[in-house]
Scaffold this motif. Structure first.
Motif, PDB file in Angstrom:
ATOM      1  N   ALA A 130      12.184 -11.854 -22.205  1.00  0.00           N
ATOM      2  CA  ALA A 130      13.021 -12.008 -23.280  1.00  0.00           C
ATOM      3  C   ALA A 130      14.239 -12.512 -22.710  1.00  0.00           C
ATOM      4  CB  ALA A 130      13.060 -11.074 -24.889  1.00  0.00           C
ATOM      5  N   LYS A 131      14.410 -10.892 -21.812  1.00  0.00           N
ATOM      6  CA  LYS A 131      15.783 -10.226 -21.293  1.00  0.00           C
ATOM      7  C   LYS A 131      16.246 -11.243 -19.661  1.00  0.00           C
ATOM      8  CE  LYS A 131      16.741  -6.545 -23.424  1.00  0.00           C
ATOM      9  NZ  LYS A 131      16.691  -4.431 -22.911  1.00  0.00           N
ATOM     10  N   ASN A 132      14.978 -11.987 -19.392  1.00  0.00           N
ATOM     11  CA  ASN A 132      14.630 -12.578 -17.556  1.00  0.00           C
ATOM     12  C   ASN A 132      15.067 -11.602 -16.962  1.00  0.00           C
ATOM     13  OD1 ASN A 132      14.590 -15.253 -17.292  1.00  0.00           O
ATOM     14  ND2 ASN A 132      16.518 -16.196 -16.740  1.00  0.00           N
ATOM     15  N   THR A 133      14.693 -10.772 -16.957  1.00  0.00           N
ATOM     16  CA  THR A 133      15.091  -9.221 -15.685  1.00  0.00           C
ATOM     17  C   THR A 133      13.600  -9.047 -15.736  1.00  0.00           C
ATOM     18  OG1 THR A 133      17.100  -8.928 -17.220  1.00  0.00           O
ATOM     19  CG2 THR A 133      15.727  -6.988 -15.467  1.00  0.00           C
ATOM     20  N   VAL A 134      13.402  -8.633 -14.212  1.00  0.00           N
ATOM     21  CA  VAL A 134      12.741  -7.572 -13.558  1.00  0.00           C
ATOM     22  C   VAL A 134      12.798  -6.656 -12.942  1.00  0.00           C
ATOM     23  CG1 VAL A 134      13.282  -8.854 -11.295  1.00  0.00           C
ATOM     24  CG2 VAL A 134      10.880  -8.206 -11.892  1.00  0.00           C
ATOM     25  N   TYR A 135      12.045  -5.376 -13.205  1.00  0.00           N
ATOM     26  CA  TYR A 135      12.684  -4.556 -12.689  1.00  0.00           C
ATOM     27  C   TYR A 135      11.472  -3.461 -11.528  1.00  0.00           C
ATOM     28  CZ  TYR A 135      14.546  -4.744 -17.616  1.00  0.00           C
ATOM     29  OH  TYR A 135      15.325  -4.679 -18.013  1.00  0.00           O
ATOM     30  N   LEU A 136      11.854  -2.656 -10.621  1.00  0.00           N
ATOM     31  CA  LEU A 136      11.297  -1.800  -9.766  1.00  0.00           C
ATOM     32  C   LEU A 136      11.934  -0.077  -9.752  1.00  0.00           C
ATOM     33  CD1 LEU A 136       8.924  -2.130  -7.593  1.00  0.00           C
ATOM     34  CD2 LEU A 136      11.041  -2.123  -6.616  1.00  0.00           C
ATOM     35  N   GLN A 137      10.857   0.284 -11.117  1.00  0.00           N
ATOM     36  CA  GLN A 137      10.384   2.185 -11.270  1.00  0.00           C
ATOM     37  C   GLN A 137      10.049   2.485  -9.903  1.00  0.00           C
ATOM     38  OE1 GLN A 137      12.193   3.363 -13.728  1.00  0.00           O
ATOM     39  NE2 GLN A 137      11.922   5.276 -11.982  1.00  0.00           N
ATOM     40  N   MET A 138      10.841   3.153  -9.293  1.00  0.00           N
ATOM     41  CA  MET A 138      10.808   3.963  -7.567  1.00  0.00           C
ATOM     42  C   MET A 138      10.913   5.613  -8.032  1.00  0.00           C
ATOM     43  SD  MET A 138      13.253   1.453  -5.030  1.00  0.00           S
ATOM     44  CE  MET A 138      14.693   1.706  -5.525  1.00  0.00           C
ATOM     45  N   ASN A 139       9.884   6.146  -8.285  1.00  0.00           N
ATOM     46  CA  ASN A 139       9.681   7.933  -8.012  1.00  0.00           C
ATOM     47  C   ASN A 139       8.856   7.983  -6.827  1.00  0.00           C
ATOM     48  OD1 ASN A 139       9.638   7.180 -10.795  1.00  0.00           O
ATOM     49  ND2 ASN A 139       8.428   7.383 -11.172  1.00  0.00           N
ATOM     50  N   ALA A 140       9.541   9.409  -6.758  1.00  0.00           N
ATOM     51  CA  ALA A 140       8.757  10.047  -5.127  1.00  0.00           C
ATOM     52  C   ALA A 140       8.981   9.563  -4.122  1.00  0.00           C
ATOM     53  CB  ALA A 140       7.410  10.032  -5.610  1.00  0.00           C
ATOM     54  N   ASP A 166       0.904  -1.272  -0.409  1.00  0.00           N
ATOM     55  CA  ASP A 166       0.051  -0.025   0.212  1.00  0.00           C
ATOM     56  C   ASP A 166       0.135   0.971   0.112  1.00  0.00           C
ATOM     57  OD1 ASP A 166      -2.594  -1.592   1.959  1.00  0.00           O
ATOM     58  OD2 ASP A 166      -2.508  -1.390  -0.214  1.00  0.00           O
ATOM     59  N   THR A 167       2.034   1.105   0.883  1.00  0.00           N
ATOM     60  CA  THR A 167       2.490   2.756   0.566  1.00  0.00           C
ATOM     61  C   THR A 167       4.010   2.843  -0.281  1.00  0.00           C
ATOM     62  OG1 THR A 167       4.106   1.534   2.030  1.00  0.00           O
ATOM     63  CG2 THR A 167       2.939   2.013   3.854  1.00  0.00           C
ATOM     64  N   VAL A 168       3.608   1.614  -0.884  1.00  0.00           N
ATOM     65  CA  VAL A 168       3.763   2.477  -2.690  1.00  0.00           C
ATOM     66  C   VAL A 168       3.310   2.262  -3.998  1.00  0.00           C
ATOM     67  CG1 VAL A 168       6.329   1.033  -1.446  1.00  0.00           C
ATOM     68  CG2 VAL A 168       4.847  -0.404  -2.998  1.00  0.00           C
ATOM     69  N   LYS A 169       1.943   1.920  -3.708  1.00  0.00           N
ATOM     70  CA  LYS A 169       1.242   2.015  -4.767  1.00  0.00           C
ATOM     71  C   LYS A 169       1.053   3.335  -5.193  1.00  0.00           C
ATOM     72  CE  LYS A 169      -1.822  -1.265  -2.883  1.00  0.00           C
ATOM     73  NZ  LYS A 169      -3.097  -2.219  -2.776  1.00  0.00           N
ATOM     74  N   GLY A 170       0.648   3.929  -6.750  1.00  0.00           N
ATOM     75  CA  GLY A 170       0.773   5.020  -7.270  1.00  0.00           C
ATOM     76  C   GLY A 170       2.780   5.815  -7.186  1.00  0.00           C
ATOM     77  N   ARG A 171       3.755   5.400  -6.910  1.00  0.00           N
ATOM     78  CA  ARG A 171       5.399   5.397  -6.801  1.00  0.00           C
ATOM     79  C   ARG A 171       5.493   4.618  -6.936  1.00  0.00           C
ATOM     80  NH1 ARG A 171       7.858   6.932  -2.367  1.00  0.00           N
ATOM     81  NH2 ARG A 171       6.899   5.106  -1.510  1.00  0.00           N
ATOM     82  N   PHE A 172       5.897   2.794  -7.200  1.00  0.00           N
ATOM     83  CA  PHE A 172       6.535   2.303  -7.518  1.00  0.00           C
ATOM     84  C   PHE A 172       6.239   2.002  -8.889  1.00  0.00           C
ATOM     85  CE2 PHE A 172       9.163   0.850  -3.647  1.00  0.00           C
ATOM     86  CZ  PHE A 172       9.256   2.691  -3.304  1.00  0.00           C
TER      87      PHE A 172
END
Length: 119
Positions: free
Chosen positions: A74-84, A61-67
């Motif tokens: 294909a790249k076997n990769t996962v990402y986490l974009q963290m804003n604000a 809940d505390t990261v909803k709308g920001r992350f």
């Protein structure tokens, strides 16, 4: 042997952004649930975000709308974009892959990457 390697952590000012990456090797995680967890000093490790093989996402809940979690199979990769980012986001961030084979579950963890939010 399956291995997860995180990268992208660092020091950022409040309100800033970071993008974490988790590269998998030694196994394909196309059908796995991938996730990001974090552990702050003196606290338990908690789920931040998960993404299924079909792209369904779930967030703390505390990261909803920001992350935003995403994956590139294909790249076997996962990402986490963290804003604000906020100081309370400071923690070691871990990548996780959860694979199910029949009735058995296999959980793989990366070594973690430090995220520090401070002015």
């Amino acid at each position: 042997q399956a291995q997860l390697v995180e990268s992208g952590g660092g020091l950022v000012q409040p309100g800033g952004s970071l993008r974490l990456s988790c590269a998998a090797s030694g196994s394909r995680f196309t059908n796995s649930v991938m996730g990001w967890y974090r552990q702050a000093p003196g606290k338990q490790r908690v789920m931040v975000a998960t993404i299924t093989s079909g792209g369904s996402t779930n967030y703390r809940d505390t990261v909803k709308g920001r992350f935003t979690i995403s994956r590139d199979n294909a790249k076997n990769t996962v990402y986490l974009q963290m804003n604000a980012l906020k100081p309370e986001d400071t923690a070691v961030y871990y990548c996780n892959a959860l694979s199910t084979v029949g009735s058995l579950e296999y959980s793989y963890w990366g070594q973690g990457t430090q995220v520090t939010v401070s002015s």
